[in-house]
Motif scaffolding. Structure first.
Motif, PDB file in Angstrom:
ATOM      1  N   HIS A  91     -10.934 -15.603  11.806  1.00 40.18           N
ATOM      2  CA  HIS A  91      -9.495 -15.894  11.795  1.00 40.18           C
ATOM      3  C   HIS A  91      -8.729 -15.427  13.041  1.00 40.18           C
ATOM      4  O   HIS A  91      -8.376 -16.232  13.865  1.00 40.18           O
TER       5      HIS A  91
ATOM      6  N   ASP B 253     -14.371 -21.829   6.743  1.00 40.38           N
ATOM      7  CA  ASP B 253     -14.036 -20.970   5.607  1.00 40.38           C
ATOM      8  C   ASP B 253     -14.608 -21.642   4.352  1.00 40.38           C
ATOM      9  O   ASP B 253     -15.307 -22.656   4.437  1.00 40.38           O
TER      10      ASP B 253
ATOM     11  N   HIS C 156     -13.388 -10.440   8.201  1.00 38.37           N
ATOM     12  CA  HIS C 156     -12.091 -11.132   8.325  1.00 38.37           C
ATOM     13  C   HIS C 156     -11.133 -10.231   9.095  1.00 38.37           C
ATOM     14  O   HIS C 156     -11.051  -9.040   8.803  1.00 38.37           O
TER      15      HIS C 156
ATOM     16  N   HIS D 287     -18.021 -19.403   3.084  1.00 33.31           N
ATOM     17  CA  HIS D 287     -18.483 -18.762   1.855  1.00 33.31           C
ATOM     18  C   HIS D 287     -19.041 -19.954   1.080  1.00 33.31           C
ATOM     19  O   HIS D 287     -18.326 -20.576   0.291  1.00 33.31           O
TER      20      HIS D 287
ATOM     21  N   HIS E 144     -18.145 -19.641  10.063  1.00 29.52           N
ATOM     22  CA  HIS E 144     -17.556 -18.818   8.988  1.00 29.52           C
ATOM     23  C   HIS E 144     -17.398 -19.647   7.720  1.00 29.52           C
ATOM     24  O   HIS E 144     -16.634 -20.605   7.687  1.00 29.52           O
TER      25      HIS E 144
HETATM   26 ZN    ZN Z   1     -13.417 -16.253   4.898  1.00 27.30          ZN
END
Ligand code: ZN
Ligand code: SIB
Length: 413
Positions: free
Chosen positions: A232, A283, A204, A61, A59
């Motif tokens: 998460h 993340d 998410h 970005h 996960h």
């Molecule tokens: Zn995220």
């Protein structure tokens, strides 16, 4: 093209014994392990080094490297609404290309061979992955609270048609952002499209305390039929845990981001006990701030040990970072065996913190740092080797990245 990696210690997977051996890599795949007499085009003597499966970041970005350090000491809501979204409104395709490139350089340097991304300007993300030679499952982040969900979904579909399967590196999925930015109807529609295309989904879920929707509602949509990576799952009620124990569901645990944004600790031990498939993520770099799966693996393990040290074993930790992540992403196998893509990393283990050598697996979880990574290979190509990034022009990328940051941060309203 044949590459011979000689005299390396090999960890094929978290459960096997480390052995000293040689690997032959042909056309991107491992073609032989053991005594090798054949000639190769390139020979690497890896004496004193350990070869193991590459790590998977389930996960991120990636392009958010552009915003690293820009919003510190804030909770998720303020972080997103006050800082991140206003900057993201200015992002161009070019910015995302350079942000993603820098993320990939960092990940390769730290032993990551594949990642799962949720962002926009996805053509740039895919182009950066192909140019760099890294594997990526790329999903377009989809939100519909502003009434523009259809446009985004269409973009995701076009992106799928253009890039899915490209160069054996890219997989395209769908990224409904979260239940607080997507209506149930929209999640259902996105999941329906994903199911038709046999594409994975990432979303998410229960990241912060304020997320109190019902999991039954989310799973009453077509999402139930898709391969889904739930990022998460920190504020997940106990009774919801069994609902996630399905062959097509994965939980991406992002311990650093969860702590840093004040969201807490996900119930990973309970999830594993119920048979939920757990993998690791970083993340984005704006909430972590590093893209370092070795670090996440160690932190994840220590957090679960807080009350009982037997909660997570060394093998479970290594599985989360490799095999489980590989399965969740669908990009690699997480194992080094004949016939698999050569997605591997080389660690320099001739260092005091890797002694005694006999306990190497424990050292990999509790003592190694990403700076011990000497080289990273994806599909038989080095993307990082001893300080160098053989597939790209570093100077040009850093310049493009710095110009992008300047564009985004200068006051041009
Ligand atoms: Zn995220
Ligand atoms: N707003 C975009 C689509 C969203 S992409 C994915 C989004 O996830 C955001 N994001 C990054 N980290 C987190 C997190 O930890 N929780 C929730 N959202 C995040 C990120 O800033 C980005 O806006 C559009 O204009 O179409």
């Amino acid at each position: 093209m044949k590459l011979l990696l000689k005299n390396a210690y090999l960890l094929k997977d978290p459960f096997s014994q480390i052995q000293k051996t040689n690997l032959l890599i042909q056309d991107g795949k491992i073609s032989k392990i053991g005594e090798i007499q054949e000639d190769a085009d390139q020979v690497y003597d890896l004496s004193g080094k350990l070869v193991m499966p590459g790590l998977v970041n389930c996960h991120t970005h990636a392009a958010m490297t552009l915003m690293r350090g820009i919003a510190e000491d804030m909770n998720l809501e303020d972080w997103l609404n006050k800082k991140i979204f206003p900057i993201e409104a200015k992002l161009t395709a070019e910015h995302v290309y350079y942000g993603t490139m820098i993320a990939q350089m960092e990940m390769a340097r730290k032993g990551i061979v594949a990642y799962v991304d949720m962002y926009f300007h996805c053509d740039s993300v895919a182009q950066a992955a192909v140019d760099f030679g890294m594997k990526a499952l790329i999903t377009r982040g989809l939100v519909d609270i502003d009434g523009d969900g259809e446009r985004r979904l269409k973009e995701n579909i076009l992106f799928f048609e253009k890039w899915n399967g490209k160069d054996g590196l890219i997989e395209v999925g769908f990224g409904p952002h979260a239940p607080y930015t997507c209506s149930l109807k929209y999640i259902d529609k996105v999941a329906y499209v994903a199911q038709q295309l046999n594409a994975p989904v990432t979303i998410h879920l229960y990241e912060s305390r304020s997320e109190t929707y019902q999991l039954e509602d989310i799973l009453s949509t077509n999402l139930a039929n898709c391969k889904v990576i739930f990022a998460h799952c920190v504020h997940l009620k106990d009774e919801y845990i069994p609902l996630l124990a399905k062959e097509n569901f994965f939980v991406a645990h992002n311990p650093t981001s969860n702590l840093k944004l004040g969201n807490g600790i996900a119930p990973i031990k309970k999830l594993l006990d119920h048979g939920v498939q757990v993998c690791l993520g970083t993340d984005g770099a704006a909430s972590n701030n590093t893209l370092d799966i070795l670090h996440e693996m160690r932190l994840a393990t220590l957090l679960q040990k807080m009350n009982d040290p037997s909660n997570i074993t060394v093998e479970q930790a290594l599985c989360m970072a490799t095999i489980f992540g590989a399965k969740a992403s669908g990009l690699t196998s997480g194992k080094l065996q004949v016939g698999e893509d050569a997605d591997l990393i080389v660690l320099d283990v001739q260092r005091p913190w890797f002694l005694p050598f006999e306990n190497m697996k424990a050292h990999l979880v509790h003592s190694a740092s990403s700076l011990d990574v000497f080289a990273t290979m994806v599909k038989g190509k080095w993307i990082y080797y001893d300080g160098n990034y053989p597939t790209v022009q570093i100077k040009e990328i850093i310049e493009g990245f710095e110009n992008s940051v300047r564009d985004l941060t200068q006051n041009n309203v």
